[in-house]
Design a protein around this motif. Structure first.
Motif, PDB file in Angstrom:
ATOM      1  N   TYR A 299      14.204  -9.549 -15.460  1.00 18.60           N
ATOM      2  CA  TYR A 299      15.139  -9.999 -14.470  1.00 18.60           C
ATOM      3  C   TYR A 299      15.851  -9.018 -13.808  1.00 18.60           C
ATOM      4  N   ILE A 300      15.762  -7.664 -13.988  1.00 20.91           N
ATOM      5  CA  ILE A 300      16.293  -6.617 -13.154  1.00 20.91           C
ATOM      6  C   ILE A 300      15.378  -6.363 -12.024  1.00 20.91           C
ATOM      7  N   SER A 301      14.048  -6.296 -12.273  1.00 21.99           N
ATOM      8  CA  SER A 301      13.105  -6.123 -11.285  1.00 21.99           C
ATOM      9  C   SER A 301      13.058  -7.492 -10.259  1.00 21.99           C
ATOM     10  N   VAL A 302      13.637  -8.516 -10.559  1.00 27.55           N
ATOM     11  CA  VAL A 302      13.492  -9.761  -9.879  1.00 27.55           C
ATOM     12  C   VAL A 302      14.767  -9.743  -8.789  1.00 27.55           C
ATOM     13  N   PHE A 303      16.130  -9.477  -9.662  1.00 27.79           N
ATOM     14  CA  PHE A 303      17.381  -9.590  -9.054  1.00 27.79           C
ATOM     15  C   PHE A 303      18.017  -8.462  -8.414  1.00 27.79           C
ATOM     16  N   LEU A 304      17.675  -7.526  -8.906  1.00 28.39           N
ATOM     17  CA  LEU A 304      18.552  -6.301  -8.535  1.00 28.39           C
ATOM     18  C   LEU A 304      18.595  -5.922  -6.913  1.00 28.39           C
TER      19      LEU A 304
ATOM     20  N   VAL B  11      15.330   0.709  -5.486  1.00 27.80           N
ATOM     21  CA  VAL B  11      13.922   0.527  -5.373  1.00 27.80           C
ATOM     22  C   VAL B  11      13.064   1.254  -6.670  1.00 27.80           C
ATOM     23  N   SER B  12      13.436   2.140  -6.666  1.00 33.31           N
ATOM     24  CA  SER B  12      12.864   3.247  -7.878  1.00 33.31           C
ATOM     25  C   SER B  12      13.157   2.432  -9.346  1.00 33.31           C
ATOM     26  N   LEU B  13      14.014   1.959  -9.476  1.00 31.18           N
ATOM     27  CA  LEU B  13      14.442   1.134 -10.718  1.00 31.18           C
ATOM     28  C   LEU B  13      13.686   0.000 -10.861  1.00 31.18           C
ATOM     29  N   THR B  14      13.647  -0.959  -9.465  1.00 28.24           N
ATOM     30  CA  THR B  14      12.875  -2.116  -9.680  1.00 28.24           C
ATOM     31  C   THR B  14      11.545  -1.913  -9.919  1.00 28.24           C
ATOM     32  N   ALA B  15      10.882  -1.052  -9.206  1.00 26.27           N
ATOM     33  CA  ALA B  15       9.279  -0.329  -9.580  1.00 26.27           C
ATOM     34  C   ALA B  15       9.158  -0.185 -11.018  1.00 26.27           C
ATOM     35  N   THR B  16      10.032   0.758 -11.647  1.00 29.06           N
ATOM     36  CA  THR B  16       9.652   0.926 -13.040  1.00 29.06           C
ATOM     37  C   THR B  16       9.907  -0.352 -13.731  1.00 29.06           C
ATOM     38  N   THR B  17      10.858  -1.049 -13.645  1.00 24.60           N
ATOM     39  CA  THR B  17      11.093  -2.349 -14.410  1.00 24.60           C
ATOM     40  C   THR B  17      10.078  -3.481 -14.341  1.00 24.60           C
ATOM     41  N   SER B  18       9.510  -3.263 -13.182  1.00 23.75           N
ATOM     42  CA  SER B  18       8.532  -4.279 -12.794  1.00 23.75           C
ATOM     43  C   SER B  18       7.034  -4.062 -13.619  1.00 23.75           C
ATOM     44  N   LEU B  19       6.854  -2.804 -14.260  1.00 23.06           N
ATOM     45  CA  LEU B  19       5.860  -2.467 -14.828  1.00 23.06           C
ATOM     46  C   LEU B  19       5.793  -2.846 -16.294  1.00 23.06           C
ATOM     47  N   VAL B  20       7.166  -3.183 -16.839  1.00 21.58           N
ATOM     48  CA  VAL B  20       7.350  -3.328 -18.365  1.00 21.58           C
ATOM     49  C   VAL B  20       6.658  -4.524 -18.518  1.00 21.58           C
ATOM     50  N   VAL B  21       6.680  -5.613 -17.669  1.00 20.16           N
ATOM     51  CA  VAL B  21       5.844  -7.066 -18.081  1.00 20.16           C
ATOM     52  C   VAL B  21       4.954  -7.088 -16.971  1.00 20.16           C
ATOM     53  N   PRO B  22       3.618  -6.325 -17.205  1.00 21.51           N
ATOM     54  CA  PRO B  22       2.629  -6.435 -16.108  1.00 21.51           C
ATOM     55  C   PRO B  22       2.020  -7.828 -15.801  1.00 21.51           C
ATOM     56  N   THR B  23       2.166  -8.670 -16.730  1.00 20.74           N
ATOM     57  CA  THR B  23       1.567 -10.142 -16.470  1.00 20.74           C
ATOM     58  C   THR B  23       2.512 -10.832 -15.649  1.00 20.74           C
ATOM     59  N   LEU B  24       3.619 -10.511 -15.248  1.00 23.27           N
ATOM     60  CA  LEU B  24       4.415 -11.266 -14.422  1.00 23.27           C
ATOM     61  C   LEU B  24       4.694 -10.583 -13.124  1.00 23.27           C
ATOM     62  N   TYR B  25       3.981  -9.523 -12.766  1.00 21.00           N
ATOM     63  CA  TYR B  25       4.132  -8.612 -11.761  1.00 21.00           C
ATOM     64  C   TYR B  25       3.953  -9.471 -10.460  1.00 21.00           C
ATOM     65  N   GLU B  26       2.893 -10.213 -10.352  1.00 17.17           N
ATOM     66  CA  GLU B  26       2.637 -10.943  -9.043  1.00 17.17           C
ATOM     67  C   GLU B  26       3.741 -12.004  -8.576  1.00 17.17           C
ATOM     68  N   PRO B  27       4.104 -12.821  -9.854  1.00 23.17           N
ATOM     69  CA  PRO B  27       5.171 -13.613  -9.357  1.00 23.17           C
ATOM     70  C   PRO B  27       6.587 -13.018  -9.206  1.00 23.17           C
ATOM     71  N   SER B  28       6.827 -11.705  -9.865  1.00 26.79           N
ATOM     72  CA  SER B  28       8.068 -11.355  -9.552  1.00 26.79           C
ATOM     73  C   SER B  28       8.106 -10.555  -8.013  1.00 26.79           C
ATOM     74  N   ILE B  29       6.923 -10.234  -7.608  1.00 30.44           N
ATOM     75  CA  ILE B  29       7.047  -9.779  -6.075  1.00 30.44           C
ATOM     76  C   ILE B  29       7.650 -10.912  -5.201  1.00 30.44           C
ATOM     77  N   ILE B  30       6.878 -12.060  -5.280  1.00 26.59           N
ATOM     78  CA  ILE B  30       7.321 -12.921  -4.551  1.00 26.59           C
ATOM     79  C   ILE B  30       8.498 -13.416  -4.701  1.00 26.59           C
ATOM     80  N   MET B  31       9.272 -13.451  -5.977  1.00 22.28           N
ATOM     81  CA  MET B  31      10.606 -13.612  -6.139  1.00 22.28           C
ATOM     82  C   MET B  31      11.601 -12.845  -5.469  1.00 22.28           C
ATOM     83  N   ARG B  32      11.141 -11.548  -5.757  1.00 21.63           N
ATOM     84  CA  ARG B  32      11.849 -10.207  -5.402  1.00 21.63           C
ATOM     85  C   ARG B  32      12.465 -10.290  -3.674  1.00 21.63           C
TER      86      ARG B  32
END
Length: 511
Positions: free
Chosen positions: A320-325, A414-435
């Motif tokens: 949620y941090i990677s998507v909404f922050l 951006v740094s915090l978003t990039a770090t948290t997006s790697l915690v759940v790698p299987t959702l990386y692609e949809p998280s980019i679009i949502m972000r």
């Protein structure tokens, strides 16, 4: 090598439902009794093929032909198991011509070699491409094939993506039979079934369907099997190429998961999922795949339940941090400054007052730059990796802030978003679009835009189904019993109660 590859010969009959293989609608050329006619077919089909090898032999007065693909056959084993026995064999006195002679060659001369008889030329071609050696004897309308594969394969190694601390260090490799062996070694039950098919009109790639009988629902298995049989492609080289055929519909969140760990796939099969392995790729896919599956790993079950619960919550929070922050930062800075404490507001205003661009442009620009650097890091040669890291850190951090193009808080976001997006790698692609979507919505309407966007994505996720199972289950519809292994990781004495339920929203459909 790889003795169990004899199941390849039965693959042609297992795909008859969709491909016409083995039935009357499919025309095949039988092996000719004349060796000359057979060689005309093979030499014509494999013309201008540099790795096609064929040798003329004379065995007990009978002309023969040995054929194989170079570097696909172990030549040492071929010589010791086939060529030397043929050269040393002496025909028994009184042995009649015809079937008795052929039976003597098969059962006595070459009895120590893995062999099988094949009766059509198309199947012989496919077996040769798979690493089999073929022996044709003049006067007999059938051929002997020998399992003497000798091509090099990558050894079993630790997975690069699904890394764990306390789990197995074995990962799938490119050889399909080795992957099946690793799964069988973990699931020593006769209910573990493997069905093999051939896909790709040109590549003729082996694809294996894996499931546990009694755990998977018949409706799910039938639907996946039907879709697999009706895949019509020229070439199949990776599991990702056939993954869209198993999606329920075009959506941002996939209903098909992937893994490169045999223990993870075995765990999914025990929950009622169906696995699909493709020869030549170390990545297996499975279906159905639910939203909660993205936040589970093997380590959750190898550690204490309270630490497993903590890591689960941490993963949800990171997603949620990677998507909404970034969107929330843009919304607060552009429309809702009154939500910030006075001191923090002055700090942010001071850092942003000298930048020439709006917060929306800064956020989009920095996200694009990060994705470019990430893609370059994945594709660039390893020798350039360290240089790329230095350039990226300098470009995103110090240079952009010092030049007054980007504010320092945006770099932190951006740094915090990039770090948290790697915690759940299987959702990386949809998280980019949502972000990106939330950044644009926040720039247009602030928190109101974020709420509208969240509602849209939530409705889309709740309305999605993975083979008649709600994608958001067991959260929507809510199932209190199933939540014990979704957001929380209950102790094993609670998890074991799953066996007493007939159906679980996490995909475990027992019969």
């Amino acid at each position: 090598m790889l003795k169990d590859w004899w199941t390849k010969i039965n693959i042609w009959r297992q795909t008859q439902a969709a491909k016409g293989i083995g039935d009357q609608t499919q025309t095949y050329t039988p092996v000719y009794a004349s060796l000359t006619d057979n060689m005309v077919y093979f030499n014509g089909s494999l013309a201008d093929t540099a790795d096609y090898v064929h040798k003329k032999l004379v065995f007990c007065g009978h002309p023969c032909e040995m054929m194989y693909i170079d570097n696909m056959v172990d030549k040492m084993v071929l010589s010791e198991s086939v060529l030397v026995p043929l050269a040393k064999a002496e025909r028994p006195a009184g042995l009649a011509e015809g079937e008795p002679f052929y039976t003597w060659v098969r059962d006595y001369v070459l009895s120590s070699t893995d062999q099988r008889e094949v009766f059509n030329l198309e199947e012989l071609l496919w077996l040769m491409m798979s690493g089999f050696a073929v022996l044709l004897i003049d006067g007999y309308p059938k051929a002997m094939v020998f399992g003497l594969q000798g091509f090099k394969i990558r050894g079993i190694d630790e997975p690069n993506i699904d890394r764990v601390l306390r789990g197995s260090r074995e990962g799938f490799v490119e050889a399909l039979r080795i992957n099946i062996m690793m799964m069988r070694r973990r699931m020593k039950t006769t209910n573990l079934k493997f069905e093999t098919y051939v896909l790709g009109r040109e590549s003729k790639t082996e694809v294996c369907l894996a499931y546990i009988k009694g755990a998977v629902a018949d409706s799910v298995l039938s639907k996946i099997r039907d879709r697999l049989q009706h895949i019509d492609m020229e070439t199949v080289l990776a599991s990702g190429m056939i993954q869209p055929f198993f999606e329920e519909k075009i959506t941002l969140f996939s209903t098909v998961g992937y893994t490169e760990r045999p223990d993870t796939l075995c765990a999914k099969l025990s929950e009622g999922r169906v696995g699909i392995l493709v020869d030549g790729t170390p990545m297996a896919i499975f279906a159905p795949h639910l939203f909660a599956d993205n936040f589970t790993s093997v380590d959750d079950y190898a550690t204490s339940f309270y630490y497993g619960t903590f890591t689960r919550i941490l993963k949800y929070l990171s997603f949620y941090i990677s998507v909404f922050l970034p969107g929330m930062y843009v919304a607060v800075g552009s429309f809702h400054q009154e939500l910030l404490p006075t001191q923090l507001l002055f700090t942010l205003a001071q850092s942003e007052q000298n930048t020439p661009f709006s917060l929306v442009f800064e956020a989009l620009f920095m996200q694009v730059i990060y994705e470019v650097l990430r893609e370059a890091g994945l594709r660039a040669p390893r020798q350039l990796g360290s240089a790329l890291n230095i350039v990226g850190a300098f470009l995103i951090g110090q240079a952009a802030v010092s030049a007054g193009l980007i504010g320092a808080p945006m770099v932190i976001v951006v740094s915090l978003t990039a770090t948290t997006s790697l915690v759940v790698p299987t959702l990386y692609e949809p998280s980019i679009i949502m972000r990106f979507a939330f950044i644009l919505l926040a720039g247009m309407a602030g928190f109101y835009g974020i709420v509208i966007g969240s509602s849209f994505f939530l409705v889309m996720m709740c309305g999605n189904k993975a083979y008649d199972i709600p994608y958001m289950a067991p959260l929507a519809p809510f199932d209190l019993f199933a939540v014990r292994d979704t957001i929380f990781r209950a102790p094993w004495n609670v998890l074991n109660r799953k066996a007493h339920r007939a159906q679980d929203y996490t995909g475990s459909n027992t019969q």
